[in-house]
Design a protein around this motif. Structure first.
Motif, PDB file in Angstrom:
ATOM      1  N   LEU A 109       0.832  -1.198   0.000  1.00 29.52           N
ATOM      2  CA  LEU A 109       0.000   0.000   0.000  1.00 29.52           C
ATOM      3  C   LEU A 109       0.873   1.258   0.000  1.00 29.52           C
ATOM      4  N   LYS A 139      -7.593  -1.311   1.627  1.00 28.36           N
ATOM      5  CA  LYS A 139      -7.011  -2.614   1.953  1.00 28.36           C
ATOM      6  C   LYS A 139      -7.780  -3.179   3.137  1.00 28.36           C
ATOM      7  N   ILE A 194      -5.008  -4.800  -2.885  1.00 29.42           N
ATOM      8  CA  ILE A 194      -5.377  -3.391  -2.875  1.00 29.42           C
ATOM      9  C   ILE A 194      -6.602  -3.164  -3.760  1.00 29.42           C
TER      10      ILE A 194
END
Length: 298
Positions: A109, A139, A194
């Motif tokens: 991320l 996430k 993600i």
């Protein structure tokens, strides 16, 4: 917000809620499927006939009714990623990760966010999207043990550390009393791939979902507007603070003043941002630069 459960039959609970403007709402909440019926004489039942503020008051009431049933009867009526108890558990689990473990769970991320600022090409899953548009990276987080099985609830136990000190400062990166939280141990069982949410600024949103590792609902959803992670001292501390701001938003969106430790400004939920940006019932708590007039979500 005031609520009273009048009765329960075959999984259906009759609940009456008085909202912050004094309007009385009649709701039926099912113990697994949520709101089954909602009526209010003071606000039009047809959403098309309501003002923006009236629509939000109705939404506040529905959120608060689910929370009240959850806390009073123990039913899992709050959508998982909206439950402050789950968010508190994720905050504790994230704060206690080692640097290496945090990198394993959330490093992708941070890398995705950096691509917007380090000269890398940003590969978006939408053909018409521009990296300069509103992009939110999400996430999902799966916890163990189940946060809502704890008694008393995890958030209540955490807030108990502040009893007797009504002027406790807002929760910040380094202010979590981890040395007092040994009895509240949560682990991050798994995280998702993600997800990418794109808003074109013209009223159209689209989301591309990453891989889900477990066959159950996640407990929490991290959701960050694209920003430069190099602008913060610690990405881990940023995530922990983000979860605290999410707790703040979830109380505000229920029409409830957040507990003192969570009265802090910063980016929380995407839903909270939309409501605070476009509805007069809220200040812009998402912005660290805004002047907050009140923590009351009128």
């Amino acid at each position: 917000m005031n609520a009273k459960i009048e009765g329960e039959s075959e999984g259906f609970l009759k609940i009456y809620v008085e909202d912050n403007k004094g309007a009385k709402h009649d709701l039926t909440v099912h113990n697994t499927s949520g709101i089954e019926y909602h009526s209010c004489d003071e606000i039009a039942n047809n959403p098309a006939l309501r003002t923006r503020e009236e629509c939000e008051r109705v939404d506040q009431t529905r959120r608060y009714a689910r929370w009240h049933v959850y806390r009073e009867r123990g039913y899992d009526t709050v959508p998982p990623t909206e439950n402050p108890d789950r968010l508190m558990a994720a905050l504790l689990g994230s704060a206690t990760l080692s640097e290496t473990a945090f990198e394993e769970q959330f490093g992708d991320l941070e890398e995705r966010l950096q691509q917007h600022y380090d000269g890398s090409s940003v590969d978006l899953p939408f053909p018409d999207a521009d990296p300069d548009d509103a992009i939110v990276y999400q996430k999902d987080v799966y916890l163990e043990p189940d946060p809502i099985k704890l008694e008393p609830p995890v958030l209540e136990q955490f807030l108990g550390r502040f009893e007797g000190d009504p002027d406790s400062p807002a929760l910040d990166d380094g202010d979590i009393p981890l040395d007092q939280m040994d009895d509240l141990e949560f682990e991050i069982e798994a995280v998702s791939g993600i997800h990418t949410l794109h808003n074109d600024g013209q009223g159209t949103e689209q989301t591309d979902y990453g891989e889900q590792p477990l066959d159950r609902e996640p407990d929490v959803r991290i959701e960050l507007m694209a920003f430069d992670p190099a602008s913060v001292d610690s990405f881990q501390h940023y995530i922990v603070s983000h979860l605290a701001y999410q707790i703040r938003d979830r109380f505000l969106l229920m029409g409830v003043k957040p507990p003192v430790p969570f009265r802090a400004q910063g980016w929380g939920t995407y839903e909270g941002f939309q409501c605070q940006k476009f509805c007069s019932l809220y200040d812009e708590y998402w912005s660290s630069e805004a002047t907050i007039q009140s923590w009351e979500p009128w």
